[in-house]
Scaffold this active site. Sequence first.
Site, short mmCIF file in Angstrom:
data_model
loop_
_atom_site.label_atom_id
_atom_site.label_comp_id
_atom_site.label_asym_id
_atom_site.label_seq_id
_atom_site.Cartn_x
_atom_site.Cartn_y
_atom_site.Cartn_z
N HIS A 375 12.97 -48.82 1.23
CA HIS A 375 11.94 -48.26 0.34
C HIS A 375 12.48 -47.77 -0.99
O HIS A 375 11.74 -47.14 -1.75
CB HIS A 375 11.22 -47.09 1.02
CG HIS A 375 10.44 -47.48 2.22
ND1 HIS A 375 9.08 -47.71 2.19
CD2 HIS A 375 10.82 -47.69 3.49
CE1 HIS A 375 8.66 -48.04 3.40
NE2 HIS A 375 9.71 -48.04 4.21
N LYS A 563 1.49 -37.78 -7.34
CA LYS A 563 2.62 -38.33 -6.60
C LYS A 563 3.71 -37.27 -6.59
O LYS A 563 3.58 -36.25 -7.28
CB LYS A 563 3.15 -39.62 -7.25
CG LYS A 563 3.28 -39.54 -8.77
CD LYS A 563 3.61 -40.88 -9.38
CE LYS A 563 2.44 -41.82 -9.57
NZ LYS A 563 2.32 -42.90 -8.61
N ARG A 564 4.77 -37.49 -5.81
CA ARG A 564 5.85 -36.52 -5.83
C ARG A 564 6.38 -36.35 -7.26
O ARG A 564 6.34 -37.28 -8.07
CB ARG A 564 6.99 -36.98 -4.90
CG ARG A 564 6.66 -36.81 -3.45
CD ARG A 564 6.42 -35.37 -3.11
NE ARG A 564 7.65 -34.62 -3.17
CZ ARG A 564 8.32 -34.16 -2.13
NH1 ARG A 564 7.83 -34.33 -0.91
NH2 ARG A 564 9.45 -33.51 -2.26
N LYS A 569 9.50 -41.06 -11.91
CA LYS A 569 8.06 -41.30 -11.95
C LYS A 569 7.45 -40.92 -13.31
O LYS A 569 6.32 -41.23 -13.61
CB LYS A 569 7.36 -40.55 -10.82
CG LYS A 569 7.73 -41.08 -9.42
CD LYS A 569 7.08 -40.29 -8.32
CE LYS A 569 7.57 -40.65 -6.93
NZ LYS A 569 6.95 -41.87 -6.37
N THR A 671 1.77 -46.68 -3.66
CA THR A 671 0.59 -47.02 -2.86
C THR A 671 -0.65 -46.32 -3.42
O THR A 671 -1.77 -46.79 -3.21
CB THR A 671 0.77 -46.64 -1.36
OG1 THR A 671 1.39 -45.36 -1.28
CG2 THR A 671 1.62 -47.67 -0.65
N LYS A 675 -4.80 -47.39 -4.07
CA LYS A 675 -5.97 -46.57 -3.71
C LYS A 675 -6.88 -46.35 -4.93
O LYS A 675 -8.11 -46.41 -4.83
CB LYS A 675 -5.51 -45.21 -3.15
CG LYS A 675 -4.79 -45.34 -1.82
CD LYS A 675 -4.01 -44.09 -1.45
CE LYS A 675 -3.02 -44.42 -0.34
NZ LYS A 675 -1.92 -43.46 -0.21
C1 26Q Z 1 16.88 -38.77 2.79
C2 26Q Z 1 17.97 -38.02 3.19
C3 26Q Z 1 17.87 -36.70 3.51
C4 26Q Z 1 16.63 -36.08 3.40
C5 26Q Z 1 15.53 -36.82 3.02
C6 26Q Z 1 15.65 -38.16 2.71
C7 26Q Z 1 14.46 -38.93 2.28
C8 26Q Z 1 13.20 -38.56 2.72
C9 26Q Z 1 12.09 -39.27 2.32
C10 26Q Z 1 14.57 -40.03 1.45
C11 26Q Z 1 13.45 -40.74 1.06
C12 26Q Z 1 12.21 -40.37 1.49
C13 26Q Z 1 10.98 -41.04 1.10
C14 26Q Z 1 10.89 -42.09 0.32
C15 26Q Z 1 9.62 -42.66 -0.08
O1 26Q Z 1 8.55 -42.09 0.15
N1 26Q Z 1 9.64 -43.82 -0.73
C16 26Q Z 1 8.42 -44.43 -1.21
O2 26Q Z 1 7.97 -45.33 -0.21
C17 26Q Z 1 6.70 -45.85 -0.54
C18 26Q Z 1 6.24 -46.71 0.62
O3 26Q Z 1 6.97 -47.88 0.67
C19 26Q Z 1 6.75 -46.64 -1.83
O4 26Q Z 1 5.45 -47.03 -2.16
C20 26Q Z 1 7.34 -45.79 -2.95
O5 26Q Z 1 7.54 -46.59 -4.09
C21 26Q Z 1 8.67 -45.19 -2.50
O6 26Q Z 1 9.17 -44.31 -3.48
#
Ligand code: 26Q
Length: 833
Positions: A375, A563-564, A569, A671, A675
Site C-alpha cells: 500500500h 484524509k489523514r 497529501k 479511496t 467515494k
Molecule cells: C507501520 C509501522 C508501525 C506502525 C504503523 C504502521 C502503519 C500503519 C498503517 C503503516 C501504514 C499504515 C496505513 C497505510 C495506509 O492506509 N495506506 C493507504 O492505503 C490505502 C488503501 O490501499 C490507499 O488508498 C492509500 O493511498 C494508502 O496511503
Amino acid sequence: MARKATTTTEKTTKKVTNKKETLSTDYLREHLESKLSRFYGTTLQEATKDQLYKALLLAIKDILSQKRTEFKKNVNNQRGKKVYYLCMEFLIGKSLRNNIMNLGIEKQYSEILAEMGYTLDELYDCEQDPGLGNGGLGRLAACFMDALTSQNYSGTGFSILYEYGLFKQKIIEGDQVEMPDTWMPSGEPWLVPRTDKTCTVRFGGHVKEEWVNGRCEITHTNYTEVQAVPYDIMISGSDSEAVNSLRLWKARNINAGFNMSLFSQGDYIHAMEETSRAEIISKVLYPADNHEGGKLLRLSQQYFLVCASLQSIIADHLRTYGTLANFASKVAIHINDTHPALVVPELMRILIDTYSYTWENAWSIVTRTVSYTNHTVMPEALETWDEDLFRLRLPRLYMIISEINRRFCADLWNRYPGDWARITNMSIMSHGKIKMANLSVVGSHTVNGVSKLHSDILTKTIFNDFYVDSPDKFTNVTNGIAYRRWLCYSNPSLAKILDETIGTGYRKDAAQLEKLLKYADDKTVLEALDRSKKENKIRFSNYIMKRNGIKVDPDSVFDVQIKRMHEYKRQLLNALHIISIYVALKENPDLEMTPKTFIFGAKAAAGYYLAKEIIKLIWQIGADIEKDPKISQKLRVIFPEDYNVSLAEMLIPAADISEQISLAGKEASGTSNMKFMLNGALTVGTLDGANVEIAEAVGNDNIYIFGLTTPEVEDLWKRGYRASDYYNANPVLKKAVDALKNGFNGVSFEHLYNYLVFGGGGIADPYMCLADFDSYCMAHKQTEEDYLDRETWNRMSLVNIAKSGIFSADRSIRDYADGIWHIKPILEKNNKK
Ligand code: 26Q
C-alpha cells in the site's frame, strides 16, 4: 398509537430464516418484543430509546447468526477454497444501518418504530463509530469484507480487538489533543465471544535445536504465554446468502485475569502487573499511518495476530479435511500490507515443528498459500525490525527467517553470481535489519499494488529487482469501495434519483451506473441532481451544527479535503491556495466570487510534529477569517474535529469539490477520491494513485487535473528541486508564503515558511507544493467558472456518478478472487448453477 403490552417471557420459538420474505413486520415486531422482554424485562411501549437500540441490535444479531449457520453448512458441503484476510486494521464504521439495509428490512423496522414514535435514524445515532483503523488501509479491509459477503464468497477477516481504537481528536485553539477512544460500550454488543476457540501465543524464551533420529527437534523453554480470545463480528452482505466473520483477537493473561499464587502470597501489585503486561498487547491501535513505528509492542501485536489466526485457520482446515496435504489448494491467506508478514515464518514453524514437514515441502505450501498487497512506496512507511530486538522477542521465528534468507540468497548467488548490489537489495536481512516488504515478496505467490500507477511504480522502483527476477508474481488490483454503503445508504436522495432514472439494477451491479449517461442532456435529471446536492448540503450543515457547533452556509461551494494529515497529501498546498484568496480579498473586499467553504477533516499521528502544525495553520486561518464579517461572507475554512467514518458519510454526499492533491507518485491509490466521484463531486487532483484511472474513466473534460506528473517529479528531483525559484517567480505565491511569517489569528507560522522556502536541515518543500501551486490555482479558477454554469456543472457531476462503477469493491474482490486467490462464490444448496 399505543400498542398492547406483551408478556415478559421470550416468545420467539419460530426460527428466523435467511429468507427475506419471511421477515415480515409482524414477525420482526414479535421478535423485537421478545428481546426486550428477555433482556430488559420491558415492552415495546415502555422501552427507553437505549433499550430499543440494544434490543434491535440483538434482534439483528439473531437474524445474522441464523443466516450464518445456513451459509456455513453450504460452505462445508461444497468444500470450496476459503480466503483469510489478515489486517492490523478494520475500520468498519457503524454497523446497525448497514446490516439493516443489507438485509433489506429497513421498511419493516421503520414501521415498527414509528408505532413507538421513533425513527431508525434516531436509533442509528445511539451507536458509536468503532475506530479500529487509521485510514485508507483499514477502511479498504472493511469495504472488502462487505464485497466478499455480498458476492457469496467465503472469507474471514482477522484483526485485533483493540480496547482503544484510534484516538478521539479534540482541537483546542488549533492544537490537536488526543483523547482515548472508548468505543466498547456501544460496539460490544456486536461481538460474539468465542471463548471455546481461545488459543495461546508464546513470546521470548530460549530455543534449542537437537537432531533426533535424523530430524531436528525444537525445544522452546522459558517463554511467556498470552491467551488469544476470539470475538467475532458477523458481516452481512447485500442481497446475498452469505454471512462472514471478522474475527478480532483479544489478549488475556494466561491465568484468566489473575495469578492466584502471587495473589495468595499477598503480592497484589505483581499479580496486577503480570496481567497488564499480557493484556497490553490488544490495548491500543498504533496511530501511525504511512509512517514506521519500529516499537516492540507493535511487533508483539503483529505476531499475536498472525499466530492466533493461523491456529484458527489450521484447526478449521483439519476439522474439514483431517490433513494439511491439501492446505494450499483449499486456503488462501492474504496479508494486507507487510504488517501480518510474520504469517510466512509462522506457517513454516507450524508445518515443520508441529507437523514434521520437510523444509522444502513446508516452503512449497507457504508460497502457494500466501499473497500480499503493498500500500505504499514511501521509504519511511516500509517496515523493518531490528534483528536483535526481533531475536529476543521471537527467537524461533528469527531462526526461520534467517534460514529463508540464507536459502534465498544462495539461490540468488547461483543465478546472479557476484551481483552484490542486487542480492543486498533483495535480501530479507541486511545491515542488522529484517525487511518486512522483502519477506512478504519472497513468501508470496502474488504481489499486487492498489492502482495501475502504483503497481507500475512498484515494479519500476522498490520491487524492480524482484520484478526482473519473477515478473509473473506482480499484478495490479485497483482499490474499490463498498458503494452501497457510500451511496445507497449514506446518500438516500441521490439513490432515489438513480432508482427512478435507471432502475435498481445498479444496486447489485455497479456497472449499471453507466446507464445514467443517457440522461446527460436531460434537464429534469440534471436539476434533480442539483436539488439533491443542495439537500445534502443542508443536511450536512444541520449535522455539523449539532455535532461540532459549527455554522456553515449551504449556499456556498463545499470544497472538501478529508484524509489523514500528512506532508505528502499536501493539505499545505490547499492552505496556500486559501491564503492567496484571503490575501486577494483583503486587498479588495468587494472582489466578486461565489462564496466558498473549505472543509477539512484529518487526524495527525500523535508524534508527527509537522502534521500537527499544519492542522494548527488551517485552523488559525479559519479563525482569522471569522473575525472579518465581510470576508467571511465569501470565504470560510472549517476544521471539524474528530474526522471519522460517520462524518465522511455525511460530508461526502454534500461535497461539490473533492481535493485529491498529493504529489504525483506518492499516494498509492486513495479511496475517498472514489467515494466523492460516486456522490457527484468533481475532483481537483494530480495524476496520482487512482486519480489517473478516474481521469481515464470520466475524460479530461470532467475532472480538474493539475500539477507535475510522476516522471516530471522524478526528473525535477534529479535536476535538483529549488523551491525558492518558484517562490521568487510568482508574486501571488510569494505573498501567500510570506503571510505565514506574520501568521494568522495572532499565531506566526514562520517555521512553515522556512520549511517551504529554505528547508530546515532537509531540502526545502520536499513535496513540491510550490512547484504545483500555479497550476493548482488555475484548476481552481476553472472550477469557479464552471460552477456558475449550473447545467454544465451538473452534467459533469452526472458523468462522474455514471463512470464510478469500476471503483466498486465488488469488482476489486472479483479481481482478487479470480486472479490471486482462485476462489469461487458459494452456491445455494438448491441452486447449483
Ligand atoms: C507501520 C509501522 C508501525 C506502525 C504503523 C504502521 C502503519 C500503519 C498503517 C503503516 C501504514 C499504515 C496505513 C497505510 C495506509 O492506509 N495506506 C493507504 O492505503 C490505502 C488503501 O490501499 C490507499 O488508498 C492509500 O493511498 C494508502 O496511503
